[in-house]
Motif scaffolding. Structure first.
Motif, short mmCIF file in Angstrom:
data_model
loop_
_atom_site.label_atom_id
_atom_site.label_comp_id
_atom_site.label_asym_id
_atom_site.label_seq_id
_atom_site.Cartn_x
_atom_site.Cartn_y
_atom_site.Cartn_z
N LEU A 277 11.28 -23.88 -28.57
CA LEU A 277 12.05 -24.62 -29.57
C LEU A 277 11.15 -25.01 -30.74
O LEU A 277 11.57 -24.93 -31.91
N THR A 297 18.11 -19.79 -26.16
CA THR A 297 17.41 -20.14 -27.39
C THR A 297 16.88 -18.89 -28.10
O THR A 297 16.97 -18.78 -29.32
N VAL A 340 18.03 -23.86 -33.87
CA VAL A 340 17.49 -25.08 -33.29
C VAL A 340 18.11 -26.31 -33.94
O VAL A 340 18.49 -27.27 -33.26
N TRP A 344 19.61 -27.65 -30.82
CA TRP A 344 18.50 -28.11 -29.99
C TRP A 344 17.63 -29.15 -30.70
O TRP A 344 16.43 -29.20 -30.48
#
Length: 376
Positions: A277, A297, A340, A344
């Motif tokens: 990440l 991801t 992201v 995230w």
């Protein structure tokens, strides 16, 4: 109160620091309990919030239960969150919380298999646990299928990173020189604790194969751990000592990521690695093994490249391709940062924990008040 064994520099521990620092102080008063000792990150937090340690002397120190129960009562704890998969913190933290009458008892799990797993004593405490917190959707399913967590109690709060701290930036030539990396040399790097499950030997094997087509390439390993000696020995054995640079534990990860042309993760197993990440948030294209929640991801061909676990040649092929196609590498990195930010971010992770704890606390305290109001 967050209960953990200790806090060395690691992915789960770094996330916990960010979570504690980001919680809304008008609604939460976070505290930390490191059962054995604080560790580097625990010492950092101890300067900011109430922190307790030294409650567990050894593996069979059953007196920890009384000590921890008394501490929770004295501190009037409203919620306990054990951090880590299995082991003493998960067992004693939840049992002490139950004995102390803590309304909310949760376990945050960060692993997908050995060496960490939910042992049968910890499985026995499922009835007193309000939530098992997974770090990604597929990780939540793994907790049900692989660790025996009740499906109705598994909640997903995705890992997140600070996208302001981890953002694109210019590479620092002085840092590159400090690490011994020649100007202009293509650089692939990894950030991971030097533990068996991270599979650094695969990183070295991929480096060796990449050099066959890109003899100017260099490689960077950031992190430390019990496998350092073995990795250094293998690096020498493969003749890579001059091109594979081992930086050890560092606190300037965003600057190190800015040096890398490609970020690599070669793990045998993962839940939702923070290092990926962070790399994506810095617009670094990622090449990673398709394990655990990584495909959520690293979207193959969109935010990076996925390879089968153990496939050194495939990693080398992707590295060679991205070293030679800077436009593609840049496009993958840019898409990774957008992904992201949308899914995230640290802000989303903190909000997820806050909402979960408040939801459970409100439901259980309301139920307790209703029960108390019933005629005897």
């Amino acid at each position: 109160m967050f209960v953990i064994t200790c806090m060395p520099v690691g992915g789960a521990e770094t996330l916990l620091v960010a979570l504690i620092r980001g919680m809304d102080r008008s609604r939460f008063e976070p505290e930390l309990c490191c059962l054995k000792y604080l560790g580097p990150l625990g010492e950092t937090l101890a300067a900011e919030i109430p922190a307790f340690t030294g409650l567990l002397a050894h593996k069979y120190d059953f007196a920890v239960l009384g000590r921890l129960t008394r501490l929770m009562r004295q501190r009037r704890i409203d919620a306990v969150v054990t951090v880590g998969t299995g082991g003493d913190k998960m067992f004693w933290g939840r049992l002490a919380g139950w004995l102390a009458g803590v309304p909310v008892i949760c376990s945050a799990l960060h692993s997908t298999g050995l060496p960490d797993h939910v042992e049968w004593p910890n499985r026995l405490l499922a009835p007193i646990t309000d939530a098992f917190i997974a770090v990604a959707r597929s990780h939540g399913q793994y907790l049900v299928d692989g660790e025996g967590c009740p499906a109705g109690k598994v909640r997903v709060v995705p890992n997140g990173v600070d996208t302001e701290r981890f953002r694109p930036r210019a590479a620092d030539p002085a840092l590159r020189q400090e690490l011994g990396i020649p100007p202009g040399a293509p650089l692939a790097g990894t950030v991971a604790a030097l533990r068996p499950e991270k599979n650094h030997p695969l990183f070295l094997a991929a480096a060796q194969r990449t050099l066959e087509r890109r003899p100017d390439a260099h490689f960077l390993i950031v992190g430390d751990g019990p496998q350092r000696g073995a990795i250094e020995a293998l690096r020498r054995e493969l003749g890579l000592a001059d091109v594979v640079h081992m930086a050890g534990t560092r606190h300037d990860i965003p600057a190190l990521l800015a040096l890398m042309d490609v970020f690599v993760l070669t793990s045998h197993m993962e839940a939702n690695p923070v290092s990926i990440l962070e790399a994506l948030a810095c617009e670094r294209p990622v090449v990673a093994t398709a394990v655990g929640s990584v495909p959520e991801t690293v979207i193959d061909g969109k935010t990076g490249c996925l390879v089968k676990p153990g496939d050194a040649q495939a990693i080398a092929d992707r590295l060679t391709e991205l070293f030679g196609d800077r436009a593609k590498a840049a496009a993958l990195g840019s898409a990774g940062r957008r992904h992201v930010i949308e899914h995230w971010s640290l802000k989303r992770m903190i909000a997820g924990y806050e909402e979960l704890l408040e939801e459970i606390h409100q439901a259980k305290t309301s139920l307790a008040r209703h029960a108390a109001s019933l005629p005897r």
